[in-house]
Design an enzyme around this catalytic site. Structure first.
Site, PDB file in Angstrom:
ATOM      1  N   ASN A  32       0.842  -1.212   0.000  1.00  0.00           N
ATOM      2  CA  ASN A  32       0.000   0.000   0.000  1.00  0.00           C
ATOM      3  C   ASN A  32       0.870   1.252   0.000  1.00  0.00           C
ATOM      4  O   ASN A  32       0.594   2.207  -0.729  1.00  0.00           O
ATOM      5  CB  ASN A  32      -0.948   0.003   1.207  1.00  0.00           C
ATOM      6  CG  ASN A  32      -2.202  -0.811   0.957  1.00  0.00           C
ATOM      7  OD1 ASN A  32      -3.118  -0.359   0.283  1.00  0.00           O
ATOM      8  ND2 ASN A  32      -2.229  -2.033   1.482  1.00  0.00           N
ATOM      9  N   LYS A  70       5.529   1.406  26.903  1.00  0.00           N
ATOM     10  CA  LYS A  70       4.799   1.897  25.734  1.00  0.00           C
ATOM     11  C   LYS A  70       4.956   3.406  25.619  1.00  0.00           C
ATOM     12  O   LYS A  70       5.034   3.968  24.527  1.00  0.00           O
ATOM     13  CB  LYS A  70       3.324   1.496  25.884  1.00  0.00           C
ATOM     14  CG  LYS A  70       2.579   1.643  24.604  1.00  0.00           C
ATOM     15  CD  LYS A  70       1.315   0.821  24.496  1.00  0.00           C
ATOM     16  CE  LYS A  70       0.839   0.926  23.051  1.00  0.00           C
ATOM     17  NZ  LYS A  70      -0.260   1.766  22.779  1.00  0.00           N
ATOM     18  N   MET A  91       1.248  -2.490  12.397  1.00  0.00           N
ATOM     19  CA  MET A  91       0.552  -3.469  13.228  1.00  0.00           C
ATOM     20  C   MET A  91       0.567  -3.133  14.716  1.00  0.00           C
ATOM     21  O   MET A  91       0.507  -4.032  15.553  1.00  0.00           O
ATOM     22  CB  MET A  91       1.158  -4.859  12.999  1.00  0.00           C
ATOM     23  CG  MET A  91       1.107  -5.315  11.550  1.00  0.00           C
ATOM     24  SD  MET A  91      -0.569  -5.305  10.871  1.00  0.00           S
ATOM     25  CE  MET A  91      -1.234  -6.757  11.689  1.00  0.00           C
ATOM     26  N   ARG A  92       0.622  -1.843  15.023  1.00  0.00           N
ATOM     27  CA  ARG A  92       0.582  -1.446  16.434  1.00  0.00           C
ATOM     28  C   ARG A  92      -0.469  -0.383  16.655  1.00  0.00           C
ATOM     29  O   ARG A  92      -0.703   0.445  15.783  1.00  0.00           O
ATOM     30  CB  ARG A  92       1.937  -0.872  16.865  1.00  0.00           C
ATOM     31  CG  ARG A  92       2.981  -1.911  16.917  1.00  0.00           C
ATOM     32  CD  ARG A  92       4.261  -1.459  17.518  1.00  0.00           C
ATOM     33  NE  ARG A  92       5.122  -2.613  17.586  1.00  0.00           N
ATOM     34  CZ  ARG A  92       5.069  -3.534  18.550  1.00  0.00           C
ATOM     35  NH1 ARG A  92       4.244  -3.395  19.562  1.00  0.00           N
ATOM     36  NH2 ARG A  92       5.856  -4.589  18.515  1.00  0.00           N
ATOM     37  N   ASN A 115      -5.742   5.234   8.081  1.00  0.00           N
ATOM     38  CA  ASN A 115      -5.400   3.811   8.129  1.00  0.00           C
ATOM     39  C   ASN A 115      -6.228   3.069   7.093  1.00  0.00           C
ATOM     40  O   ASN A 115      -7.317   3.525   6.731  1.00  0.00           O
ATOM     41  CB  ASN A 115      -5.695   3.245   9.524  1.00  0.00           C
ATOM     42  CG  ASN A 115      -5.323   1.773   9.635  1.00  0.00           C
ATOM     43  OD1 ASN A 115      -4.259   1.350   9.182  1.00  0.00           O
ATOM     44  ND2 ASN A 115      -6.206   0.971  10.227  1.00  0.00           N
ATOM     45  N   HIS A 164      -7.934  -0.758   6.402  1.00  0.00           N
ATOM     46  CA  HIS A 164      -8.283  -2.018   7.051  1.00  0.00           C
ATOM     47  C   HIS A 164      -8.905  -2.951   6.003  1.00  0.00           C
ATOM     48  O   HIS A 164      -9.759  -2.514   5.226  1.00  0.00           O
ATOM     49  CB  HIS A 164      -9.280  -1.750   8.193  1.00  0.00           C
ATOM     50  CG  HIS A 164      -9.655  -2.996   8.920  1.00  0.00           C
ATOM     51  ND1 HIS A 164      -8.807  -3.619   9.806  1.00  0.00           N
ATOM     52  CD2 HIS A 164     -10.762  -3.764   8.849  1.00  0.00           C
ATOM     53  CE1 HIS A 164      -9.379  -4.706  10.273  1.00  0.00           C
ATOM     54  NE2 HIS A 164     -10.571  -4.819   9.705  1.00  0.00           N
TER      55      HIS A 164
END
Ligand code: GRF
Length: 207
Positions: free
Chosen positions: A20, A71, A96-97, A113, A115
């Site tokens: 992408n 984090k 992937m976070r 994003n 999906h």
């Protein structure tokens, strides 16, 4: 002098193969999208995007979660890496976070994003498999703004593909991938042209 609007400065976040990201990069090179990736951030030093983007002339910053105690420290590193680039937006493409709260709040309605399912159905991991297991006959992809939830932000654009009786995750994702690329290119084109506005859950295309 032309009246061309200044290009949007974008960060690409990717964890994996980066197809992408590449589709978007090509559309930028063709001047179809009025934007430019000024930095690529990945959380895997050996992600496909790292090889793919070799030669694009864009700095690649590796920020791996395992290098940070918390984090919060990981998120601080992401913010610090972004700071010198003064980005107008962040493009998540197979990242992937879950992003941290500070990042999301700093870039409200400026993080996109993609999906691989028709949200709000099948959020989270394995969107293709979830669609097959649910027996739906049509699935697709969703480009959305990112909020604090998991794939819950306002929907910018969706496109569909059929789910065929013998589909596996592989055959379905192969059918969907070119549709993802086209959908993301179109959504990012509108974002970079300042054509998107958000009212609550509704994203309007002012084009
Ligand atoms: C795509 O299926 C995208 O929808 C999902 O992760 C995958 C990334 O593929 N979020 P690629 O790395 O862009 O090839």
């Amino acid at each position: 002098m032309g009246n061309k609007v200044v290009k949007k400065r974008l960060a690409l976040f990717a964890s994996g193969r980066g197809s992408n990201g590449e589709a978007l990069y090509k559309a930028m090179c063709d001047d179809y999208i009025n934007g430019t990736f000024v930095v690529i951030i990945t959380d895997h030093h050996d992600a496909g995007i790292v090889q793919r983007a070799d030669g694009w002339g864009i700095p690649i910053v590796v920020i791996e979660r395992s290098d940070y105690d918390s984090k919060a420290d990981f998120e601080a590193a992401q913010l610090e890496a972004l700071a010198p680039y003064g980005v107008d937006g962040i493009v998540l493409a197979g990242y992937m976070r879950i992003l941290g709260r500070q990042l999301i709040d700093s870039y409200e309605y400026r993080i996109l994003n993609i999906h691989p399912a028709l949200l709000p159905s099948f959020p989270g991991l394995h969107g293709h498999r979830q669609a097959i297991d649910a027996g739906v006959k049509v699935t697709g992809c969703t480009v959305h703004f990112v909020d604090a939830g998991m794939d819950t932000g306002p929907i910018i654009m969706q496109n569909t593909v059929p789910v065929l009786p013998d589909d596996t995750e592989d055959t379905l994702s192969e059918r969907l991938l070119p549709v993802e690329h086209a959908t993301y290119v179109e959504a990012l084109r509108l974002f970079c042209a300042d054509k998107l506005s958000v009212e609550g859950r509704i994203v309007r295309n002012e084009e």
